[in-house]
Motif scaffolding. Structure first.
Motif, PDB file in Angstrom:
ATOM      1  N   LEU A  78       0.819  -1.207   0.000  1.00 51.34           N
ATOM      2  CA  LEU A  78       0.000   0.000   0.000  1.00 51.34           C
ATOM      3  C   LEU A  78       0.846   1.247   0.000  1.00 51.34           C
ATOM      4  CD1 LEU A  78      -2.695  -1.016   2.614  1.00 51.34           C
ATOM      5  CD2 LEU A  78      -2.822  -1.175   0.139  1.00 51.34           C
ATOM      6  N   ASP A  79       0.296   2.314  -0.635  1.00 52.81           N
ATOM      7  CA  ASP A  79       0.932   3.631  -0.596  1.00 52.81           C
ATOM      8  C   ASP A  79       0.361   4.407   0.581  1.00 52.81           C
ATOM      9  OD1 ASP A  79       2.381   3.281  -2.867  1.00 52.81           O
ATOM     10  OD2 ASP A  79       0.980   4.357  -4.177  1.00 52.81           O
ATOM     11  N   GLY A  80       1.025   4.500   1.658  1.00 51.35           N
ATOM     12  CA  GLY A  80       0.607   5.320   2.792  1.00 51.35           C
ATOM     13  C   GLY A  80      -0.856   5.173   3.149  1.00 51.35           C
ATOM     14  N   ALA A  81      -1.503   6.298   3.381  1.00 50.95           N
ATOM     15  CA  ALA A  81      -2.887   6.301   3.844  1.00 50.95           C
ATOM     16  C   ALA A  81      -3.887   6.141   2.712  1.00 50.95           C
ATOM     17  CB  ALA A  81      -3.164   7.595   4.585  1.00 50.95           C
ATOM     18  N   ALA A  82      -3.459   6.266   1.473  1.00 52.38           N
ATOM     19  CA  ALA A  82      -4.397   6.195   0.351  1.00 52.38           C
ATOM     20  C   ALA A  82      -5.014   4.827   0.204  1.00 52.38           C
ATOM     21  CB  ALA A  82      -3.696   6.595  -0.944  1.00 52.38           C
ATOM     22  N   GLY A  83      -4.325   3.772   0.591  1.00 51.13           N
ATOM     23  CA  GLY A  83      -4.879   2.431   0.524  1.00 51.13           C
ATOM     24  C   GLY A  83      -4.893   1.844  -0.866  1.00 51.13           C
ATOM     25  N   THR A  84      -4.037   2.307  -1.728  1.00 50.04           N
ATOM     26  CA  THR A  84      -3.982   1.764  -3.084  1.00 50.04           C
ATOM     27  C   THR A  84      -2.561   1.314  -3.375  1.00 50.04           C
ATOM     28  OG1 THR A  84      -3.463   3.890  -4.035  1.00 50.04           O
ATOM     29  CG2 THR A  84      -5.791   3.305  -3.916  1.00 50.04           C
ATOM     30  N   SER A  85      -2.430   0.343  -4.224  1.00 54.08           N
ATOM     31  CA  SER A  85      -1.084  -0.058  -4.609  1.00 54.08           C
ATOM     32  C   SER A  85      -0.517   0.990  -5.559  1.00 54.08           C
ATOM     33  CB  SER A  85      -1.091  -1.440  -5.246  1.00 54.08           C
ATOM     34  OG  SER A  85      -1.862  -1.434  -6.414  1.00 54.08           O
ATOM     35  N   THR A  86       0.761   1.047  -5.652  1.00 53.83           N
ATOM     36  CA  THR A  86       1.463   2.076  -6.407  1.00 53.83           C
ATOM     37  C   THR A  86       0.983   2.139  -7.855  1.00 53.83           C
ATOM     38  OG1 THR A  86       3.390   1.649  -5.042  1.00 53.83           O
ATOM     39  CG2 THR A  86       3.762   2.916  -7.046  1.00 53.83           C
ATOM     40  N   GLY A  87       0.498   3.307  -8.255  1.00 54.84           N
ATOM     41  CA  GLY A  87       0.096   3.535  -9.630  1.00 54.84           C
ATOM     42  C   GLY A  87      -1.194   2.851 -10.047  1.00 54.84           C
ATOM     43  N   GLU A  88      -1.829   2.146  -9.159  1.00 56.29           N
ATOM     44  CA  GLU A  88      -2.999   1.358  -9.538  1.00 56.29           C
ATOM     45  C   GLU A  88      -4.274   2.188  -9.637  1.00 56.29           C
ATOM     46  OE1 GLU A  88      -5.560  -2.009  -7.338  1.00 56.29           O
ATOM     47  OE2 GLU A  88      -3.422  -2.447  -7.504  1.00 56.29           O
ATOM     48  N   LEU A  89      -4.455   3.170  -8.782  1.00 53.00           N
ATOM     49  CA  LEU A  89      -5.703   3.913  -8.738  1.00 53.00           C
ATOM     50  C   LEU A  89      -6.034   4.628 -10.046  1.00 53.00           C
ATOM     51  CD1 LEU A  89      -8.114   4.610  -7.013  1.00 53.00           C
ATOM     52  CD2 LEU A  89      -6.850   6.546  -6.106  1.00 53.00           C
ATOM     53  N   PRO A  90      -5.146   5.398 -10.625  1.00 54.73           N
ATOM     54  CA  PRO A  90      -5.496   6.055 -11.896  1.00 54.73           C
ATOM     55  C   PRO A  90      -5.854   5.050 -12.989  1.00 54.73           C
ATOM     56  CG  PRO A  90      -3.523   7.052 -10.975  1.00 54.73           C
ATOM     57  CD  PRO A  90      -3.831   5.853 -10.143  1.00 54.73           C
ATOM     58  N   GLU A  91      -5.148   3.932 -13.004  1.00 54.73           N
ATOM     59  CA  GLU A  91      -5.433   2.903 -14.008  1.00 54.73           C
ATOM     60  C   GLU A  91      -6.818   2.289 -13.782  1.00 54.73           C
ATOM     61  OE1 GLU A  91      -3.654  -1.444 -14.873  1.00 54.73           O
ATOM     62  OE2 GLU A  91      -2.163   0.178 -14.849  1.00 54.73           O
ATOM     63  N   ARG A  92      -7.140   2.025 -12.530  1.00 59.44           N
ATOM     64  CA  ARG A  92      -8.457   1.451 -12.219  1.00 59.44           C
ATOM     65  C   ARG A  92      -9.578   2.432 -12.547  1.00 59.44           C
ATOM     66  NH1 ARG A  92      -8.950  -1.125  -6.538  1.00 59.44           N
ATOM     67  NH2 ARG A  92     -10.915  -1.742  -7.475  1.00 59.44           N
ATOM     68  N   ILE A  93      -9.348   3.711 -12.255  1.00 59.70           N
ATOM     69  CA  ILE A  93     -10.352   4.730 -12.574  1.00 59.70           C
ATOM     70  C   ILE A  93     -10.567   4.809 -14.078  1.00 59.70           C
ATOM     71  CG2 ILE A  93     -10.801   7.219 -12.572  1.00 59.70           C
ATOM     72  CD1 ILE A  93      -9.499   7.310  -9.785  1.00 59.70           C
ATOM     73  N   ALA A  94      -9.492   4.765 -14.838  1.00 62.13           N
ATOM     74  CA  ALA A  94      -9.606   4.800 -16.303  1.00 62.13           C
ATOM     75  C   ALA A  94     -10.362   3.577 -16.820  1.00 62.13           C
ATOM     76  CB  ALA A  94      -8.216   4.885 -16.935  1.00 62.13           C
ATOM     77  N   ASP A  95     -10.057   2.398 -16.258  1.00 66.15           N
ATOM     78  CA  ASP A  95     -10.763   1.178 -16.665  1.00 66.15           C
ATOM     79  C   ASP A  95     -12.250   1.267 -16.339  1.00 66.15           C
ATOM     80  OD1 ASP A  95      -8.410   0.106 -17.576  1.00 66.15           O
ATOM     81  OD2 ASP A  95      -8.090  -1.209 -15.824  1.00 66.15           O
ATOM     82  N   LEU A  96     -12.566   1.734 -15.133  1.00 73.49           N
ATOM     83  CA  LEU A  96     -13.974   1.853 -14.742  1.00 73.49           C
ATOM     84  C   LEU A  96     -14.703   2.887 -15.589  1.00 73.49           C
ATOM     85  CD1 LEU A  96     -13.723   1.611 -10.856  1.00 73.49           C
ATOM     86  CD2 LEU A  96     -14.677  -0.085 -12.422  1.00 73.49           C
ATOM     87  N   THR A  97     -14.038   3.982 -15.884  1.00 77.80           N
ATOM     88  CA  THR A  97     -14.642   5.010 -16.734  1.00 77.80           C
ATOM     89  C   THR A  97     -14.938   4.446 -18.126  1.00 77.80           C
ATOM     90  OG1 THR A  97     -13.497   6.743 -15.512  1.00 77.80           O
ATOM     91  CG2 THR A  97     -14.325   7.322 -17.698  1.00 77.80           C
ATOM     92  N   ALA A  98     -14.010   3.694 -18.658  1.00 76.97           N
ATOM     93  CA  ALA A  98     -14.213   3.077 -19.977  1.00 76.97           C
ATOM     94  C   ALA A  98     -15.369   2.090 -19.938  1.00 76.97           C
ATOM     95  CB  ALA A  98     -12.937   2.384 -20.443  1.00 76.97           C
TER      96      ALA A  98
END
Length: 160
Positions: A55-75
């Protein structure tokens, strides 16, 4: 560790428990009990969870994963939205097609006696049934004039 009690928690955990208690309106004890319950569930079902990514600190996401997941969900949402629009257009086209086919099959001078009787019985139940009125068709039969209430022009053409 069974039966062993920890007297002091690290400051980071104390701060988290305090913040969580304040956010949720629960007591510190409730927050801690819920955290322990979750930890026990994770231990009991560890094999079903698989490996966790760091995990990246308090964000609770693995490194670089959140923007990619958001893009996938948006698509995916965009794809589903387009698919829904397409299906709505298909249904709309089919309804129009069925209506046109039904209109083409129906005789211009046809009647629906059961529907007429039902509307007359409803008119009889209304306290002010005179507002619904009746108009005569070319065949001399009366029919409900509720259709002609939309515009004055349609009333005159229906009554003639």
């Amino acid at each position: 560790m069974d039966g062993e009690q920890v007297q002091e928690l690290p400051d980071v955990l104390h701060e988290w428990i305090e913040a969580r208690a304040e956010e949720t309106g629960r007591s510190r004890e409730e927050v801690l009990a819920r955290a322990v319950t979750v930890a026990r569930l994770i231990d009991d079902h560890d094999e079903a969870l698989g490996d966790a990514a760091p995990l990246d600190g308090a964000a609770g996401t693995s490194t670089g994963e959140l923007p990619e997941r958001i893009a996938d969900l948006t698509a995916r949402v965009d794809d589903l939205d387009a698919e829904l629009d397409e299906k709505i257009d298909d249904v709309r086209s089919r309804v129009i097609q069925v209506k046109r086919e039904a209109d083409a099959k129906a005789e211009a001078d046809h009647d629906h006696p059961k529907l007429r009787e039902a509307t007359e019985s409803v008119d009889d139940l209304r306290p002010n049934s005179t507002t619904w009125g009746r108009t005569s068709s070319r065949s001399g039969r009366t029919s409900p004039s509720w259709r002609s209430r939309s515009t004055p022009a349609s009333r005159t053409t229906r009554r003639s």
